[in-house]
Enzyme design. Structure first.
Site, PDB file in Angstrom:
ATOM      1  N   ASP A   1      53.780  19.944  17.450  1.00 22.77           N
ATOM      2  CA  ASP A   1      53.319  21.304  17.157  1.00 22.77           C
ATOM      3  C   ASP A   1      54.522  22.251  17.183  1.00 22.77           C
ATOM      4  OD1 ASP A   1      51.862  23.614  16.894  1.00 22.77           O
ATOM      5  OD2 ASP A   1      51.187  23.655  18.983  1.00 22.77           O
TER       6      ASP A   1
ATOM      7  N   ASN B   1      53.939  25.831  16.559  1.00 27.15           N
ATOM      8  CA  ASN B   1      53.533  27.242  16.719  1.00 27.15           C
ATOM      9  C   ASN B   1      52.568  27.477  17.883  1.00 27.15           C
ATOM     10  OD1 ASN B   1      51.262  26.071  15.737  1.00 27.15           O
ATOM     11  ND2 ASN B   1      51.083  27.326  13.888  1.00 27.15           N
TER      12      ASN B   1
ATOM     13  N   ASP C   1      49.632  26.261  18.578  1.00 26.40           N
ATOM     14  CA  ASP C   1      48.169  26.260  18.414  1.00 26.40           C
ATOM     15  C   ASP C   1      47.539  24.937  18.860  1.00 26.40           C
ATOM     16  OD1 ASP C   1      48.817  24.515  16.403  1.00 26.40           O
ATOM     17  OD2 ASP C   1      47.898  25.652  14.777  1.00 26.40           O
TER      18      ASP C   1
ATOM     19  N   ASP D   1      52.138  20.082  13.118  1.00 24.41           N
ATOM     20  CA  ASP D   1      52.263  20.722  11.808  1.00 24.41           C
ATOM     21  C   ASP D   1      53.545  20.273  11.103  1.00 24.41           C
ATOM     22  OD1 ASP D   1      54.253  22.239  13.154  1.00 24.41           O
ATOM     23  OD2 ASP D   1      52.687  23.593  13.885  1.00 24.41           O
TER      24      ASP D   1
ATOM     25  N   ASP E   1      49.672  10.750   1.666  1.00 24.77           N
ATOM     26  CA  ASP E   1      48.370  10.086   1.704  1.00 24.77           C
ATOM     27  C   ASP E   1      47.555  10.630   0.545  1.00 24.77           C
ATOM     28  OD1 ASP E   1      46.071   8.738   2.758  1.00 24.77           O
ATOM     29  OD2 ASP E   1      46.938   8.981   4.753  1.00 24.77           O
TER      30      ASP E   1
ATOM     31  N   ASP F   1      44.197   5.908   0.004  1.00 24.68           N
ATOM     32  CA  ASP F   1      43.090   5.707   0.939  1.00 24.68           C
ATOM     33  C   ASP F   1      42.024   4.804   0.305  1.00 24.68           C
ATOM     34  OD1 ASP F   1      42.022   6.802   3.551  1.00 24.68           O
ATOM     35  OD2 ASP F   1      40.346   7.357   2.245  1.00 24.68           O
TER      36      ASP F   1
ATOM     37  N   GLU G   1      45.520   1.091   0.798  1.00 26.66           N
ATOM     38  CA  GLU G   1      44.814   0.746   2.030  1.00 26.66           C
ATOM     39  C   GLU G   1      43.652  -0.160   1.633  1.00 26.66           C
ATOM     40  OE1 GLU G   1      42.237   2.590   5.724  1.00 26.66           O
ATOM     41  OE2 GLU G   1      41.918   3.271   3.685  1.00 26.66           O
TER      42      GLU G   1
ATOM     43  N   HIS H   1      45.949   4.922  12.507  1.00 29.71           N
ATOM     44  CA  HIS H   1      45.133   5.970  13.127  1.00 29.71           C
ATOM     45  C   HIS H   1      43.645   5.613  13.171  1.00 29.71           C
ATOM     46  CE1 HIS H   1      44.825   6.400   8.866  1.00 29.71           C
ATOM     47  NE2 HIS H   1      43.833   7.234   8.978  1.00 29.71           N
ATOM     48  N   ASP H   2      43.277   4.437  12.668  1.00 30.05           N
ATOM     49  CA  ASP H   2      41.866   4.034  12.663  1.00 30.05           C
ATOM     50  C   ASP H   2      41.566   2.930  13.669  1.00 30.05           C
ATOM     51  OD1 ASP H   2      41.186   5.775  10.571  1.00 30.05           O
ATOM     52  OD2 ASP H   2      41.835   4.331   9.059  1.00 30.05           O
TER      53      ASP H   2
HETATM   54  C1  NOJ Z   1      40.481   5.550   5.674  1.00 23.53           C
HETATM   55  C2  NOJ Z   1      41.239   6.465   6.570  1.00 23.53           C
HETATM   56  O1  NOJ Z   1      42.325   5.778   7.117  1.00 23.53           O
HETATM   57  C3  NOJ Z   1      40.267   6.971   7.611  1.00 23.53           C
HETATM   58  O2  NOJ Z   1      40.905   7.678   8.633  1.00 23.53           O
HETATM   59  C4  NOJ Z   1      39.231   7.815   6.921  1.00 23.53           C
HETATM   60  O3  NOJ Z   1      38.245   8.212   7.847  1.00 23.53           O
HETATM   61  C5  NOJ Z   1      38.555   7.043   5.799  1.00 23.53           C
HETATM   62  N1  NOJ Z   1      39.480   6.308   4.998  1.00 23.53           N
HETATM   63  C6  NOJ Z   1      37.861   7.993   4.879  1.00 23.53           C
HETATM   64  O4  NOJ Z   1      38.800   8.699   4.131  1.00 23.53           O
END
Ligand code: NOJ
Length: 547
Positions: free
Chosen positions: A25, A27, A29, A33, A102, A204, A268, A329-330
């Protein structure tokens, strides 16, 4: 010409994923960013990565934290302004870092002007930009397709008395990629960013983009266990994803990317290996790198990993370039999945296999899943299916930069709590500690940048005992032996056919470095070593002549 010039940057380098809300971050918040990323570019250059992939930072109502986009050609004010992005790109390039964006083409936000128009009436010119359908005869959804975030994938639209399809949240309606205008509009979006100079895209849910023309029901999944599985797995997505026509779309995307020099297209794709590799394309090229997530799902033991690597390697054709991903991140954090003691072995595996490695921010310091109190849960998947371990917030906690307040991620209140272990596990302390995981990543990446055998050389598995993984990486210049102990017991490696003698150049346990290696190698618990072989292995090595 050096070997580096003979190979593409995305073949020889390491990709680093930044989840921008959680990186830095600038700023106060509480949200990361773009200016925060600029501040940390020197760190990334020091780490030695080749490229950063930044998860979405576009305008978005943030129902799915940026994967619900309402304008593909701008920056969400939370992350900054377009001028900040331009500066980020220039500053990254000044440090020889590539920038991958992305791209989310499967769906927009329901607040995107395209969808607002499409939903305004059945005769709107953009009506068919999305997937609309009349109800089934009983008045219910047109078929049994299920959203990845639980529940029917169809949402009733009162205004126009039809359902629309959404593979994810109802606020993420799927675009109709059979429509030529959708394709044209999206390719313009790609050119907008490519003209600015971005180096590529991570696309994605690439395999979702086309669905069955007749919207046929998916078959029921006989193995579905409601206690264990996500509701999405109640049916098998035979008709809602991975349709043959999707390959036309990917080919077209590749053509757009190829209008420019040296750009990259990543997909992906969560599919079994034999289907995954079809996304490289045949006569016509598709993705340069269909993301290979096999190591994320595999049980962490030598037999499973060996089988994943061998099956994947055997499925690739000569020009298909491999890649490996250990976290994103998933998915739950790597160090939580396999245990912190194995994190060094995992780093060595990722950075010595043949193929492009993708590294998720924070994995290089061994960040673990954060503990998110119920009232602070943000992820819609956890909110929709609570308590099944499907939530993604734990893997998205703020980067742990040092042992100061909030790990110096922010001067404000972080959007997700900083992991409580940040005083022991952070970049600052690990940079000062020669024995740390971060220094191991840094040194492995450095070695890989120097040694063509490790970056682009041949991969040759070696037979070993059940608890070890052993393989050779070689080219005409050098040969390396990698031995990984996937257990927390000491193990010995005795090659059947002698790979030769050599010296340990990097170990997860620095005490082992510089040791001479002969017939038998004793490894400590959780130890991995890279050995530079003095005499090349018996089989002749192939050369690093470029693809
Ligand atoms: C895959 C992304 O990696 C995930 O974070 C997202 O929720 C879904 N696609 C929908 O865009």
């Amino acid at each position: 010409m050096s070997w580096q010039d003979r190979w593409e940057w995305w073949q020889r380098g390491v990709i680093y994923q930044i989840y921008p809300r959680s990186f830095q971050d600038s700023n106060g918040d509480g949200c990361g960013d773009l200016r925060g990323i600029i501040k940390r570019l020197d760190y990334l250059a020091w780490l030695g990565v080749e490229a950063v992939w930044i998860s979405p930072f576009y305008p978005s109502p943030m129902k799915d934290f940026g994967y619900d986009i309402s304008d593909y050609k701008d920056v969400h004010p939370l992350f900054g302004k377009m001028a900040d992005f331009d500066e980020l790109l220039a500053e990254a390039h000044r440090r020889n870092l590539k920038v991958i964006l992305d791209l989310v083409p499967n769906h927009t936000s329901d607040q995107h002007p395209w969808f607002l128009e499409s939903a305004s009436s059945t005769s709107n010119p953009k009506r068919n930009w999305y997937i609309w359908s009349d109800p089934a005869p009983d008045g219910g959804p047109p078929n049994n397709w299920i959203s990845e975030f639980a529940g029917s994938a169809w949402e009733w639209h009162e205004g126009t008395q039809q359902y629309y399809y959404h593979a994810f949240l109802k606020e993420q309606p799927d675009l109709n990629w059979r429509h030529p205008e959708v394709r044209a509009a999206f390719y313009q979006t790609m050119r907008f960013w490519l003209d600015k100079g971005v180096d590529g895209f991570r696309v994605d849910v690439m395999w979702h983009m086309i669905k069955d023309e007749h919207l046929r029901n998916n078959p029921h999944n006989p193995d579905y266990d409601p206690e264990r599985d996500s509701p999405y797995h109640e049916v098998i997505p035979v008709y809602s994803a991975d349709q043959p026509e999707v390959h036309n779309v990917v080919r077209e995307m590749r053509l757009v990317v190829d209008e420019y020099k040296n750009r990259l297209l990543i997909g992906e794709i969560y599919l079994p290996i034999e289907k995954l590799v079809t996304y490289y394309g045949n006569e016509e090229s598709e993705a340069h790198l269909p993301f290979n997530f096999q190591l994320i799902g595999a049980p962490w033991d030598a037999d499973h990993i060996r089988s994943v690597v061998d099956t994947y390697e055997a499925s690739l054709r000569q020009h298909d370039w491999p890649n490996w991903v250990l976290g994103n991140h998933d998915k739950p954090r790597l160090a939580s999945r396999i245990g912190r003691e194995q994190a060094g072995v995992a780093a060595m595996l990722l950075l010595t296999l043949r193929g492009t490695p993708t590294l998720y921010y924070g994995d290089e310091i061994g960040m673990v899943d954060g503990n998110i109190p119920q009232e602070q849960v943000k992820d819609p998947r956890e909110l929709n299916c609570p308590g099944r371990g499907l939530g993604r917030d734990p893997a998205r906690t703020p980067m742990q930069w040092d042992n100061g307040p909030s790990a110096h991620f922010t001067e404000g209140v972080p959007w997700l709590p900083v992991n409580s272990d940040y005083r022991e596990h952070n970049v600052g302390d690990q940079q000062r500690d020669e024995h740390s995981l971060l220094m191991l990543y840094h040194r492995l990446i450095e070695l890989r940048r120097r040694e063509s055998a490790l970056a682009v050389g041949t991969y040759e598995p070696l037979e070993s005992s059940a608890n070890l993984l052993a393989y050779l990486r070689h080219d005409h210049k050098a040969s390396f032996l990698v031995v990984l102990n996937l257990t927390n017991e000491p193990q010995s490696f005795k090659p059947r056919s002698r790979p030769g003698t050599g010296q340990v150049v990097i170990s997860t346990h620095r005490e082992s470095e510089l040791q001479e290696v002969k017939d038998r190698i004793d490894l400590r618990p959780n130890e991995g070593i890279v050995v530079r072989l003095a005499s090349p292995p018996e089989r002749p090595a192939s050369s690093a002549e470029g693809p």
